[in-house]
Design an enzyme around this catalytic site. Sequence first.
Site, mmCIF file in Angstrom:
data_model
loop_
_atom_site.group_PDB
_atom_site.id
_atom_site.type_symbol
_atom_site.label_atom_id
_atom_site.label_comp_id
_atom_site.label_asym_id
_atom_site.label_seq_id
_atom_site.Cartn_x
_atom_site.Cartn_y
_atom_site.Cartn_z
ATOM 1 N N SER A 1 0.994 -1.283 -0.413
ATOM 2 C CA SER A 1 -0.148 0.134 0.149
ATOM 3 C C SER A 1 0.757 1.499 -0.431
ATOM 4 C CB SER A 1 -0.941 0.058 1.385
ATOM 5 O OG SER A 1 -1.619 1.259 1.113
ATOM 6 N N TYR B 1 -1.021 0.025 10.434
ATOM 7 C CA TYR B 1 -1.328 -0.727 9.023
ATOM 8 C C TYR B 1 -0.156 -0.290 7.670
ATOM 9 C CZ TYR B 1 -3.256 -1.189 3.966
ATOM 10 O OH TYR B 1 -3.595 -1.322 2.780
HETATM 11 P P1 NAP Z 1 -11.673 -5.853 1.267
HETATM 12 O O1 NAP Z 1 -12.683 -5.398 0.531
HETATM 13 O O2 NAP Z 1 -11.615 -5.806 2.793
HETATM 14 O O3 NAP Z 1 -11.330 -8.257 1.364
HETATM 15 C C1 NAP Z 1 -10.354 -8.435 1.753
HETATM 16 C C2 NAP Z 1 -10.229 -9.748 1.643
HETATM 17 O O4 NAP Z 1 -9.175 -10.197 2.166
HETATM 18 C C3 NAP Z 1 -11.218 -10.901 1.169
HETATM 19 O O5 NAP Z 1 -11.494 -11.394 0.554
HETATM 20 C C4 NAP Z 1 -11.049 -11.485 2.804
HETATM 21 O O6 NAP Z 1 -11.938 -12.521 3.237
HETATM 22 C C5 NAP Z 1 -10.290 -11.440 3.120
HETATM 23 N N1 NAP Z 1 -9.258 -11.433 4.438
HETATM 24 C C6 NAP Z 1 -9.070 -10.772 5.541
HETATM 25 N N2 NAP Z 1 -9.003 -11.649 6.707
HETATM 26 C C7 NAP Z 1 -8.504 -12.481 6.487
HETATM 27 C C8 NAP Z 1 -7.688 -13.364 6.629
HETATM 28 N N3 NAP Z 1 -6.881 -13.471 8.226
HETATM 29 N N4 NAP Z 1 -6.975 -14.295 5.928
HETATM 30 C C9 NAP Z 1 -7.576 -14.869 4.816
HETATM 31 N N5 NAP Z 1 -7.683 -13.884 4.272
HETATM 32 C C10 NAP Z 1 -8.586 -12.310 4.435
HETATM 33 O O7 NAP Z 1 -9.674 -5.366 1.404
HETATM 34 P P2 NAP Z 1 -8.823 -4.738 -0.285
HETATM 35 O O8 NAP Z 1 -9.410 -3.682 -0.389
HETATM 36 O O9 NAP Z 1 -9.498 -5.624 -1.735
HETATM 37 O O10 NAP Z 1 -7.756 -5.289 0.386
HETATM 38 C C11 NAP Z 1 -6.856 -6.191 0.042
HETATM 39 C C12 NAP Z 1 -5.237 -5.981 -0.097
HETATM 40 O O11 NAP Z 1 -5.302 -4.359 -0.409
HETATM 41 C C13 NAP Z 1 -4.971 -5.966 1.483
HETATM 42 O O12 NAP Z 1 -4.032 -6.057 1.071
HETATM 43 C C14 NAP Z 1 -5.395 -4.181 1.508
HETATM 44 O O13 NAP Z 1 -3.618 -4.344 2.261
HETATM 45 C C15 NAP Z 1 -4.507 -3.587 0.353
HETATM 46 N N6 NAP Z 1 -4.811 -2.487 -0.246
HETATM 47 C C16 NAP Z 1 -6.038 -1.820 0.008
HETATM 48 C C17 NAP Z 1 -6.460 -0.877 -0.715
HETATM 49 C C18 NAP Z 1 -7.798 0.550 -1.184
HETATM 50 O O14 NAP Z 1 -8.067 1.154 -0.875
HETATM 51 N N7 NAP Z 1 -8.695 -0.932 -0.606
HETATM 52 C C19 NAP Z 1 -4.943 -0.179 -0.472
HETATM 53 C C20 NAP Z 1 -4.276 0.211 -0.491
HETATM 54 C C21 NAP Z 1 -3.271 -1.482 -0.135
HETATM 55 P P3 NAP Z 1 -13.827 -12.423 3.582
HETATM 56 O O15 NAP Z 1 -14.297 -12.505 2.088
HETATM 57 O O16 NAP Z 1 -13.444 -14.021 3.476
HETATM 58 O O17 NAP Z 1 -13.428 -11.137 4.533
#
Ligand code: NAP
Length: 248
Positions: free
Chosen positions: A143, A157
């Site tokens: 990120s 984070y």
């Molecule tokens: P999200 O929409 O909240 O989805 C999270 C995903 O991770 C879901 O599939 C969830 O599974 C899974 N998950 C959560 N805890 C877990 C665990 N303990 N073991 C296995 N799976 C787990 O998140 P996202 O925004 O797509 O983020 C994905 C990645 O991108 C993360 O690493 C995040 O830090 C990074 N990121 C996101 C953003 C942003 O703005 N969205 C920005 C920078 C980086 P369930 O569906 O079963 O709960």
Amino acid sequence: MSKVLIVTGGSRGIGAAICRLAAKDGWDVAVNYAGNKAAAEAVAADVRAAGRKAAVIQGDMSKEADVIALFEQAEAELGPVTGLAANAGITGKITKVADMSVTAMQEVVGLNVIGLMVQNREAVRRMSTRLGGKGGVIVNTSSIAARLGAPNEFTHYAASKGAVDSWTRGIAREVAGEGVRVCAVAPGMIDTEIHATAGAPDRAARLGSTVPIGRAGSAEEVAQTIVWLLSDQASYTGGGILEVSGGR
Ligand code: NAP
């Protein structure tokens, strides 16, 4: 080389978009999820509709035993793993440093750092030509919070993603000569459910206009980059952190 990809956190958000786009790029996909089985099944159905094989595998990626079981089940159902998108991550609740509990710090670091390291380790154990593997690609989801620090929101984070960047640079150089290419993508403000989980459902809509490009990004815009990095088209790209952040 067979194209078998594990996507951790593949049920929603960026991970789900990776699964769907990777299937279109010829990957069979192991869709990992933590608790949301229905969402993971829906993603797997789309992978199969694209003509590829899919496995739906529950596992808490902060737990070593679950990570190992994920790799074993993925291999049993789909064959040798040649790609890993280490994407599962949490921000924790929006909290000022003064109010931050050790439990909150440990949860974020436990999944985003230790869990990712274990996922990378299990991939290297299977892919490394030094260890008898046939090579492969690892793309970690970092990120831009790593360099912004996320003050007043989730500094724990941000620090965890700083660790992901350092780890990626190190492991990439360690295994590049063993047929394993490693890099990371650092998204900016992406419109997924992660913000609601953090306690601010309107965060992407509210802050999107502060991004130089003028809006939050989509999960698909990040996934496009990750699927490209997983592909042979990125064969000379390794060890770096590629930002997908609208210029932020
Ligand atoms: P999200 O929409 O909240 O989805 C999270 C995903 O991770 C879901 O599939 C969830 O599974 C899974 N998950 C959560 N805890 C877990 C665990 N303990 N073991 C296995 N799976 C787990 O998140 P996202 O925004 O797509 O983020 C994905 C990645 O991108 C993360 O690493 C995040 O830090 C990074 N990121 C996101 C953003 C942003 O703005 N969205 C920005 C920078 C980086 P369930 O569906 O079963 O709960």
